[in-house]
Structure formats: C-alpha cells, structure tokens
Design a protein around this motif. Structure first.
Motif, PDB file in Angstrom:
ATOM      1  N   LEU A 153     -37.089 -43.072  -8.287  1.00  0.00           N
ATOM      2  CA  LEU A 153     -35.889 -42.576  -8.958  1.00  0.00           C
ATOM      3  C   LEU A 153     -35.233 -43.686  -9.776  1.00  0.00           C
ATOM      4  CD1 LEU A 153     -34.414 -40.268  -6.176  1.00  0.00           C
ATOM      5  CD2 LEU A 153     -35.626 -39.586  -8.262  1.00  0.00           C
ATOM      6  N   ALA A 154     -35.242 -44.914  -9.254  1.00  0.00           N
ATOM      7  CA  ALA A 154     -34.691 -46.042 -10.010  1.00  0.00           C
ATOM      8  C   ALA A 154     -35.506 -46.289 -11.273  1.00  0.00           C
ATOM      9  CB  ALA A 154     -34.656 -47.294  -9.138  1.00  0.00           C
ATOM     10  N   GLU A 155     -36.829 -46.198 -11.170  1.00  0.00           N
ATOM     11  CA  GLU A 155     -37.673 -46.384 -12.356  1.00  0.00           C
ATOM     12  C   GLU A 155     -37.391 -45.320 -13.405  1.00  0.00           C
ATOM     13  OE1 GLU A 155     -41.623 -46.423 -10.730  1.00  0.00           O
ATOM     14  OE2 GLU A 155     -41.524 -48.551 -10.237  1.00  0.00           O
ATOM     15  N   ARG A 156     -37.205 -44.080 -12.987  1.00  0.00           N
ATOM     16  CA  ARG A 156     -36.893 -43.003 -13.944  1.00  0.00           C
ATOM     17  C   ARG A 156     -35.540 -43.240 -14.604  1.00  0.00           C
ATOM     18  NH1 ARG A 156     -37.548 -37.599 -10.914  1.00  0.00           N
ATOM     19  NH2 ARG A 156     -36.441 -36.891 -12.765  1.00  0.00           N
ATOM     20  N   THR A 157     -34.566 -43.693 -13.806  1.00  0.00           N
ATOM     21  CA  THR A 157     -33.249 -43.980 -14.368  1.00  0.00           C
ATOM     22  C   THR A 157     -33.332 -45.121 -15.361  1.00  0.00           C
ATOM     23  OG1 THR A 157     -32.157 -43.186 -12.355  1.00  0.00           O
ATOM     24  CG2 THR A 157     -30.871 -44.631 -13.804  1.00  0.00           C
ATOM     25  N   LEU A 158     -34.086 -46.168 -15.036  1.00  0.00           N
ATOM     26  CA  LEU A 158     -34.251 -47.299 -15.940  1.00  0.00           C
ATOM     27  C   LEU A 158     -34.890 -46.844 -17.254  1.00  0.00           C
ATOM     28  CD1 LEU A 158     -33.965 -50.284 -16.516  1.00  0.00           C
ATOM     29  CD2 LEU A 158     -36.157 -50.647 -15.340  1.00  0.00           C
ATOM     30  N   GLU A 159     -35.862 -45.959 -17.194  1.00  0.00           N
ATOM     31  CA  GLU A 159     -36.479 -45.428 -18.411  1.00  0.00           C
ATOM     32  C   GLU A 159     -35.441 -44.694 -19.266  1.00  0.00           C
ATOM     33  OE1 GLU A 159     -39.786 -42.946 -17.288  1.00  0.00           O
ATOM     34  OE2 GLU A 159     -40.834 -44.608 -16.314  1.00  0.00           O
ATOM     35  N   ARG A 160     -34.564 -43.912 -18.615  1.00  0.00           N
ATOM     36  CA  ARG A 160     -33.523 -43.198 -19.359  1.00  0.00           C
ATOM     37  C   ARG A 160     -32.521 -44.176 -19.971  1.00  0.00           C
ATOM     38  NH1 ARG A 160     -33.458 -39.994 -14.768  1.00  0.00           N
ATOM     39  NH2 ARG A 160     -31.317 -40.624 -14.311  1.00  0.00           N
ATOM     40  N   VAL A 161     -32.190 -45.249 -19.255  1.00  0.00           N
ATOM     41  CA  VAL A 161     -31.277 -46.265 -19.783  1.00  0.00           C
ATOM     42  C   VAL A 161     -31.899 -46.920 -21.009  1.00  0.00           C
ATOM     43  CG1 VAL A 161     -30.270 -48.538 -19.325  1.00  0.00           C
ATOM     44  CG2 VAL A 161     -30.051 -46.722 -17.620  1.00  0.00           C
ATOM     45  N   ARG A 162     -33.152 -47.316 -20.901  1.00  0.00           N
ATOM     46  CA  ARG A 162     -33.827 -47.990 -22.014  1.00  0.00           C
ATOM     47  C   ARG A 162     -33.981 -47.097 -23.235  1.00  0.00           C
ATOM     48  NH1 ARG A 162     -38.335 -51.239 -18.419  1.00  0.00           N
ATOM     49  NH2 ARG A 162     -37.001 -53.016 -17.967  1.00  0.00           N
ATOM     50  N   SER A 163     -34.117 -45.789 -23.009  1.00  0.00           N
ATOM     51  CA  SER A 163     -34.292 -44.871 -24.134  1.00  0.00           C
ATOM     52  C   SER A 163     -32.956 -44.370 -24.675  1.00  0.00           C
ATOM     53  CB  SER A 163     -35.159 -43.681 -23.725  1.00  0.00           C
ATOM     54  OG  SER A 163     -34.467 -42.866 -22.788  1.00  0.00           O
ATOM     55  N   GLY A 164     -31.844 -44.814 -24.056  1.00  0.00           N
ATOM     56  CA  GLY A 164     -30.524 -44.417 -24.533  1.00  0.00           C
ATOM     57  C   GLY A 164     -30.063 -43.067 -24.013  1.00  0.00           C
ATOM     58  N   GLU A 165     -30.808 -42.481 -23.099  1.00  0.00           N
ATOM     59  CA  GLU A 165     -30.442 -41.178 -22.551  1.00  0.00           C
ATOM     60  C   GLU A 165     -29.417 -41.278 -21.421  1.00  0.00           C
ATOM     61  OE1 GLU A 165     -33.929 -38.807 -21.527  1.00  0.00           O
ATOM     62  OE2 GLU A 165     -35.094 -40.086 -22.857  1.00  0.00           O
ATOM     63  N   GLU A 166     -29.206 -42.468 -20.908  1.00  0.00           N
ATOM     64  CA  GLU A 166     -28.306 -42.682 -19.773  1.00  0.00           C
ATOM     65  C   GLU A 166     -27.204 -43.639 -20.204  1.00  0.00           C
ATOM     66  OE1 GLU A 166     -27.444 -41.839 -15.748  1.00  0.00           O
ATOM     67  OE2 GLU A 166     -29.241 -41.162 -16.783  1.00  0.00           O
ATOM     68  N   ASP A 167     -25.947 -43.262 -19.933  1.00  0.00           N
ATOM     69  CA  ASP A 167     -24.831 -44.135 -20.262  1.00  0.00           C
ATOM     70  C   ASP A 167     -24.761 -45.287 -19.262  1.00  0.00           C
ATOM     71  OD1 ASP A 167     -24.026 -42.586 -22.397  1.00  0.00           O
ATOM     72  OD2 ASP A 167     -22.678 -41.363 -21.182  1.00  0.00           O
ATOM     73  N   VAL A 168     -24.368 -46.459 -19.755  1.00  0.00           N
ATOM     74  CA  VAL A 168     -24.248 -47.647 -18.927  1.00  0.00           C
ATOM     75  C   VAL A 168     -22.889 -48.269 -19.208  1.00  0.00           C
ATOM     76  CG1 VAL A 168     -25.205 -49.930 -18.425  1.00  0.00           C
ATOM     77  CG2 VAL A 168     -26.728 -48.057 -19.067  1.00  0.00           C
ATOM     78  N   ILE A 169     -22.226 -48.719 -18.130  1.00  0.00           N
ATOM     79  CA  ILE A 169     -20.965 -49.444 -18.310  1.00  0.00           C
ATOM     80  C   ILE A 169     -21.130 -50.820 -17.694  1.00  0.00           C
ATOM     81  CG2 ILE A 169     -19.545 -47.363 -18.343  1.00  0.00           C
ATOM     82  CD1 ILE A 169     -18.739 -47.985 -15.449  1.00  0.00           C
ATOM     83  N   ASP A 170     -20.357 -51.784 -18.192  1.00  0.00           N
ATOM     84  CA  ASP A 170     -20.466 -53.120 -17.634  1.00  0.00           C
ATOM     85  C   ASP A 170     -19.655 -53.213 -16.341  1.00  0.00           C
ATOM     86  OD1 ASP A 170     -17.748 -53.774 -18.210  1.00  0.00           O
ATOM     87  OD2 ASP A 170     -18.301 -54.465 -20.201  1.00  0.00           O
ATOM     88  N   ALA A 171     -19.886 -54.267 -15.584  1.00  0.00           N
ATOM     89  CA  ALA A 171     -19.278 -54.423 -14.264  1.00  0.00           C
ATOM     90  C   ALA A 171     -17.757 -54.453 -14.336  1.00  0.00           C
ATOM     91  CB  ALA A 171     -19.806 -55.683 -13.592  1.00  0.00           C
TER      92      ALA A 171
END
Length: 76
Positions: free
Chosen positions: A49-67
């Motif tokens: 599941l972490a690998e799938r999430t990382l793929e979505r982050v790298r492809s811009g499909e997942e929002d990311v916020i800084d710490a």
C-alpha cells in the motif's frame, strides 16, 4: 471462526523443511503455513500500500503537505 481453503505450490526444499518441522513438533503443515501468512500479511499490506501511495505521489495524483503545515494543522 469462518475459514476458507486455498492451495499453494512450494519448492520441494521448502515443502520438505515444512513437513519436517510439522513432524518434529506434532503440528500440521497447514498450521505453519497459516502462522507464516498471518505473521507476514500485515507487513506485506503496509509495504504494497505504501508503494502504491508513493507511485500516486510521484505521478501527482496524491496531495502532499510538508511537516510544518501538518503540525500547524494538528494544533488547530
């Protein structure tokens, strides 16, 4: 407990080791197969599941916020 039956193919060496363990301990091979799966399943779920999430982050499909933003939002 509701159960389901499945089948797995194992390399001969792995099966022989499993069979020997079962014979030496008086448990069934199914017991050790079930134990091994239950012991590792949560780790495998987390990894895949972490690998799938990382793929979505790298492809811009997942929002990311800084710490800093994360912790600031936690205080509100």
């Amino acid at each position: 407990m509701d159960t389901r039956q499945t089948a797995v193919r194992l390399p001969t060496e792995t099966y022989d080791r499993l069979k020997a363990l079962a014979e030496q301990t008086g448990r069934t091979t199914a017991y050790y197969i079930r134990e091994a799966i239950e012991d590792r399943l949560e780790d495998m779920e987390d990894i895949y599941l972490a690998e799938r999430t990382l793929e979505r982050v790298r492809s811009g499909e997942e929002d990311v916020i800084d710490a800093e933003e994360f912790w600031r939002d936690m205080e509100d």
